[in-house]
Design an enzyme around this catalytic site. Structure first.
Site, PDB file in Angstrom:
ATOM      1  N   LYS A 125       0.844  -1.200   0.000  1.00 28.18           N
ATOM      2  CA  LYS A 125       0.000   0.000   0.000  1.00 28.18           C
ATOM      3  C   LYS A 125       0.880   1.251   0.000  1.00 28.18           C
ATOM      4  O   LYS A 125       1.963   1.241   0.591  1.00 28.18           O
ATOM      5  CB  LYS A 125      -0.847   0.032   1.274  1.00 28.18           C
ATOM      6  CG  LYS A 125      -2.021  -0.919   1.282  1.00 28.18           C
ATOM      7  CD  LYS A 125      -2.801  -0.771   2.583  1.00 28.18           C
ATOM      8  CE  LYS A 125      -3.956  -1.752   2.666  1.00 28.18           C
ATOM      9  NZ  LYS A 125      -5.034  -1.506   1.709  1.00 28.18           N
TER      10      LYS A 125
ATOM     11  N   ARG B   4     -10.422 -11.336   2.099  1.00 27.57           N
ATOM     12  CA  ARG B   4     -11.311 -12.375   1.568  1.00 27.57           C
ATOM     13  C   ARG B   4     -10.618 -13.736   1.560  1.00 27.57           C
ATOM     14  O   ARG B   4     -11.261 -14.772   1.626  1.00 27.57           O
ATOM     15  CB  ARG B   4     -11.807 -11.947   0.186  1.00 27.57           C
ATOM     16  CG  ARG B   4     -10.725 -11.728  -0.799  1.00 27.57           C
ATOM     17  CD  ARG B   4     -11.172 -10.969  -2.047  1.00 27.57           C
ATOM     18  NE  ARG B   4     -11.219  -9.519  -1.849  1.00 27.57           N
ATOM     19  CZ  ARG B   4     -11.583  -8.661  -2.780  1.00 27.57           C
ATOM     20  NH1 ARG B   4     -11.986  -9.085  -3.973  1.00 27.57           N
ATOM     21  NH2 ARG B   4     -11.599  -7.362  -2.543  1.00 27.57           N
TER      22      ARG B   4
HETATM   23  N1  BES Z   1      -8.076  -3.641   4.420  1.00 24.37           N
HETATM   24  C1  BES Z   1      -8.303  -3.263   3.091  1.00 24.37           C
HETATM   25  C2  BES Z   1      -9.624  -2.557   2.866  1.00 24.37           C
HETATM   26  C3  BES Z   1      -9.870  -1.237   3.528  1.00 24.37           C
HETATM   27  C4  BES Z   1      -9.125  -0.128   3.230  1.00 24.37           C
HETATM   28  C5  BES Z   1     -10.951  -1.116   4.396  1.00 24.37           C
HETATM   29  C6  BES Z   1      -9.423   1.080   3.828  1.00 24.37           C
HETATM   30  C7  BES Z   1     -11.246   0.082   4.984  1.00 24.37           C
HETATM   31  C8  BES Z   1     -10.478   1.181   4.695  1.00 24.37           C
HETATM   32  C9  BES Z   1      -8.302  -4.484   2.178  1.00 24.37           C
HETATM   33  O1  BES Z   1      -7.513  -5.550   2.549  1.00 24.37           O
HETATM   34  C10 BES Z   1      -7.827  -4.007   0.836  1.00 24.37           C
HETATM   35  O2  BES Z   1      -6.729  -3.548   0.775  1.00 24.37           O
HETATM   36  N2  BES Z   1      -8.693  -4.101  -0.135  1.00 24.37           N
HETATM   37  C11 BES Z   1      -8.382  -3.638  -1.446  1.00 24.37           C
HETATM   38  C12 BES Z   1      -8.962  -4.623  -2.407  1.00 24.37           C
HETATM   39  C13 BES Z   1      -8.482  -4.426  -3.824  1.00 24.37           C
HETATM   40  C14 BES Z   1      -7.015  -4.775  -3.948  1.00 24.37           C
HETATM   41  C15 BES Z   1      -9.331  -5.305  -4.714  1.00 24.37           C
HETATM   42  C16 BES Z   1      -9.025  -2.270  -1.625  1.00 24.37           C
HETATM   43  O3  BES Z   1     -10.111  -2.042  -1.105  1.00 24.37           O
HETATM   44  O4  BES Z   1      -8.408  -1.438  -2.290  1.00 24.37           O
HETATM   45 ZN    ZN Z   2      -5.478  -5.398   1.886  1.00 17.16          ZN
END
Ligand code: BES
Ligand code: ZN
Ligand code: ZN
Length: 453
Positions: free
Chosen positions: A233, A307
């Site tokens: 990230k 997931r």
């Molecule tokens: N933990 C994050 C989602 C998240 C981010 C929840 C900020 C609440 C606030 C999750 O693991 C993630 O990074 N999801 C990605 C999925 C994508 C790669 C398909 C996202 O939401 O960008």
């Molecule tokens: Zn993530």
């Protein structure tokens, strides 16, 4: 036991006056009080303290509000009023909810800094009400504490300790699978996501309640820190990722509430707890994993790890055929784009359950919003090399495609609810200080309490 309420029938009177009633109400007050409220600009300040003429002691607190029906009426008072024990005047019918708003607003995470000044308290005369309030506030504040704790101190082994302690307190059974045991027992996705961390991945399992009672199974995403993995990230996106075990915190708090209130249900809580870290043995984009269910999943993005850990836990959850299966997860940024950060989205395979939860949420000012399991989007999860991919080929509808991924692991006959929550207040609102937050926990508890009683 919460320090913000006292089981007593006396305290400094605390009265709420609505803006529309103010003029009429003032006319009925003594000249002394009228003048005092004028001098301290009650109309503008919204809060006035009146002292006893002789002793100088605080004699009455007045609070100006828009409406008496607001659940969060007293949400700022624990911190705004001087320390002391107050007794709310009138409001017999809504005392419990107003008191809960007061208690939740008095929360402070002070584990790593000097504690703030002593806070105001509320007098609660009714013992049963006192206990319900204590249970509710303890559960919500437990969720907040778990989320607020820095990742270094809230790793899978710490979540394990929290659940083991809960099992002891409420006479439940706790078991867990740690590190390579996850491979031996066939939880490959949990191991894969967590294997790059020094803090071993775990599947935590708490069981409680009467064998003959209907089984409710709760599953919570316990990603103790989400760096994104090799799909790292950016710093802005990573900053708050200690909260990525928020789903686990939600189900742990909900479980505590269910057990404390002794709901006539059987409970199982499953928490896949991992750190999504970067190391030489981190899982990679393009890897393919055979999940517990046997579905082969291609890793499109290592940041869609929630997931992955959830799918093996959900598969396990079907084993004892729960009456209701509920998961909570900080699953997607997309859900925040759709609904903002303050309204949790949820999905359900049962229309009745969904409606019940929405209504219960409204009743207790814990609003939740149903989103659709729109099957047409399942095709976005196609993979060229495996049965499916862990991410959709389009970012649009990201909360829906994440929910549809999970749905592949849930038997069509299971009543399933999936919550996608923020677990965090970006701003402070009455009763809801900035930082870790429980969203939808009271909605679900209220639903369960009215369905199973
Ligand atoms: N933990 C994050 C989602 C998240 C981010 C929840 C900020 C609440 C606030 C999750 O693991 C993630 O990074 N999801 C990605 C999925 C994508 C790669 C398909 C996202 O939401 O960008
Ligand atoms: Zn993530
Ligand atoms: Zn995550």
């Amino acid at each position: 036991m919460s320090a913000l309420i006292h089981h007593t029938s006396s305290g400094i009177p605390l009265s709420f006056i609505t803006k529309s009633d103010l003029a009429n109400w003032l006319e009925q007050q003594s000249i002394f009080l009228q003048n005092w409220l004028q001098s301290c600009d009650f109309k503008k300040q919204g809060l006035a303290l009146v002292v006893d003429e002789k002793s100088g002691a605080l004699a009455h607190a007045y609070c100006l509000v828009n409406s008496l029906d607001d659940f969060w009426l007293a949400g700022e008072l624990a911190t705004k009023l001087p320390a002391g024990c107050y007794q709310i005047q009138g409001l017999e019918d809504t005392l419990e909810q107003v008191a809960l708003g007061f208690m939740l607003g008095g929360y402070e995470f002070s584990e790593y800094k000097a504690k703030g000044a002593a806070k105001a308290q509320l007098a609660i005369a009714d013992k049963a009400m006192f206990e319900r309030l204590d249970q509710q506030a303890s559960a919500i504040n437990l969720v907040r504490d778990l989320v607020n704790t820095p990742a270094a101190d809230m790793m899978p082994q710490h979540l394990s300790q929290v659940m083991a302690d809960l099992a002891i307190t409420y006479k439940g059974e706790f078991s867990e699978w740690v590190g390579d045991e996850l491979l031996e027992q066939n939880y490959p996705t949990i191991h894969m996501v967590g294997r790059a961390s020094e803090n071993k991945p775990r599947l935590l399992d708490l069981k409680w309640g009467d064998e003959k009672a209907p089984l409710i199974t709760l599953v919570g995403k316990g990603v103790c820190f989400d760096s994104g993995g090799l799909d790292l990230k950016p710093s802005s996106g990573m900053r708050n990722m200690k909260k990525d075990m928020g789903g686990a915190a939600h189900v742990i708090g909900l479980a505590q509430l269910i057990m404390a209130a002794k709901l006539p249900v059987r409970l199982r809580v499953l928490v896949p707890a991992v750190e999504n870290a970067v190391s030489r043995n981190a899982f990679r984009p393009g890897d393919v994993i055979k999940t517990r269910k046997g579905i082969m999943v291609e890793i499109d993005n290592t940041d869609a790890e929630g997931r992955l850990v959830l799918c093996d836990a959900l598969t396990e959850a079907q084993n004892d055929e729960p009456e209701l299966l509920i998961d909570f997860a900080t699953l997607t940024g997309a859900c925040r784009v759709a609904l903002g950060t303050e309204l949790p989205g949820f999905f359900s395979t049962s229309r009745d359950v969904a409606n019940g939860i929405v209504d219960s949420g409204m009743d207790v000012s814990d609003p939740v919003w149903q989103l659709p399991l729109f099957e047409q989007y399942t095709s976005f999860l196609k993979s060229d090399v495996a049965d499916m991919a862990n991410c959709a080929s389009t970012p649009f509808g990201g909360a829906i495609t994440a929910a549809l991924y999970l749905k592949e692991f849930v038997a069509p006959t299971t009543d399933w609810v999936h919550f996608d929550v923020m677990a965090w207040n970006l701003r402070s609102l009455p009763g809801r200080p900035a930082g870790g937050e429980a969203l939808g926990v009271r909605a679900v508890f209220n639903y369960l309490a009215s369905r199973f009683n």
